[in-house]
Scaffold this motif. Structure first.
Motif, PDB file in Angstrom:
ATOM      1  N   VAL A 177       9.298 -30.131 -22.259  1.00  0.00           N
ATOM      2  CA  VAL A 177       8.846 -31.299 -22.912  1.00  0.00           C
ATOM      3  C   VAL A 177       7.346 -31.538 -23.239  1.00  0.00           C
ATOM      4  O   VAL A 177       7.048 -31.868 -24.245  1.00  0.00           O
ATOM      5  CB  VAL A 177       9.457 -32.591 -22.177  1.00  0.00           C
ATOM      6  N   HIS A 178       6.776 -31.093 -22.265  1.00  0.00           N
ATOM      7  CA  HIS A 178       5.217 -31.140 -22.525  1.00  0.00           C
ATOM      8  C   HIS A 178       4.915 -29.910 -23.424  1.00  0.00           C
ATOM      9  O   HIS A 178       4.107 -30.368 -24.415  1.00  0.00           O
ATOM     10  CB  HIS A 178       4.626 -30.551 -20.934  1.00  0.00           C
ATOM     11  N   GLU A 179       5.321 -28.730 -23.829  1.00  0.00           N
ATOM     12  CA  GLU A 179       5.182 -28.022 -24.791  1.00  0.00           C
ATOM     13  C   GLU A 179       5.546 -28.311 -25.917  1.00  0.00           C
ATOM     14  O   GLU A 179       4.950 -28.318 -27.093  1.00  0.00           O
ATOM     15  CB  GLU A 179       6.028 -26.533 -24.605  1.00  0.00           C
ATOM     16  N   VAL A 180       6.727 -29.298 -26.207  1.00  0.00           N
ATOM     17  CA  VAL A 180       7.181 -29.771 -27.428  1.00  0.00           C
ATOM     18  C   VAL A 180       6.450 -30.881 -27.925  1.00  0.00           C
ATOM     19  O   VAL A 180       5.996 -30.931 -29.002  1.00  0.00           O
ATOM     20  CB  VAL A 180       8.646 -30.128 -27.147  1.00  0.00           C
ATOM     21  N   LEU A 181       5.805 -31.664 -26.949  1.00  0.00           N
ATOM     22  CA  LEU A 181       5.033 -32.644 -27.379  1.00  0.00           C
ATOM     23  C   LEU A 181       3.587 -32.077 -27.833  1.00  0.00           C
ATOM     24  O   LEU A 181       3.160 -32.619 -28.864  1.00  0.00           O
ATOM     25  CB  LEU A 181       4.521 -33.528 -26.022  1.00  0.00           C
ATOM     26  N   ALA A 182       2.993 -31.155 -27.338  1.00  0.00           N
ATOM     27  CA  ALA A 182       1.905 -30.514 -27.554  1.00  0.00           C
ATOM     28  C   ALA A 182       2.033 -29.613 -29.054  1.00  0.00           C
ATOM     29  O   ALA A 182       1.260 -30.064 -29.958  1.00  0.00           O
ATOM     30  CB  ALA A 182       1.646 -29.485 -26.599  1.00  0.00           C
TER      31      ALA A 182
END
Length: 169
Positions: free
Chosen positions: A143-148
């Motif tokens: 989720v962190h990677e997707v948001l970035a």
């Protein structure tokens, strides 16, 4: 990618809830309550009746099984190509949004149990408003990677549109 100056369509990237591991104890309690109720039905000591047993079991199930499930299911995290939306609440709904275009910082906090399950709490802070917390999100690193990635894509599109607008295209 849309052509310069054309609005990008908002697409759903992910819809999440908090990690379901918090429903383990309510599920175990439900199984235990049904088992104890079935065992004691028609085997109660003198002075007690079956309706008392069923009423007690119903209250336990309502308060300790159904209510935690309703609180868990009432909070959703939605990630689209334009924004992050957090909805929560049973009776009255509370909704908070953060736009990718505006940009924000992403921080992730993971406790020992969250690391075991791959979950974490993600905090989105734009510096102006109160930070938005995605509590106990499953697959927190993904989720962190997707948001970035969404922040980066939206800022590239905004820069491209600003450049094409200044050139008069």
């Amino acid at each position: 990618m849309p052509p310069p100056g054309a609005p990008a369509e908002e697409l759903l990237v992910a819809r999440l809830r908090s990690h379901a591991r918090r429903l383990f104890w309510p599920a175990a309690l439900l199984v235990a309550t049904v088992g104890v109720t079935a065992y004691l039905y028609d085997n109660l000591p003198e002075g007690y009746e079956n309706w008392m047993l069923l009423a007690g079991a119903g209250i336990i199930v309502l308060l300790l099984v159904v209510m935690p499930f309703l609180f868990w299911i009432s909070r959703t995290f939605t990630i689209t190509t334009r924004r992050v939306i957090v909805r929560e609440g049973l009776g009255s709904r509370r909704r908070r949004e953060v736009s990718h275009m505006r940009g924000y910082s992403i921080s992730i906090r993971r406790g020992p149990l969250q690391r075991v399950w791959g979950a974490g709490t993600i905090t989105l802070s734009d510096g102006a408003d109160e930070p938005v917390r995605l509590v106990n999100v499953p697959m927190a690193s993904l989720v962190h990677e997707v948001l970035a990635d969404q922040i980066e894509v939206n800022q590239i599109l905004a820069h491209r549109d600003a450049q094409s607008a200044s050139r008069g295209y």
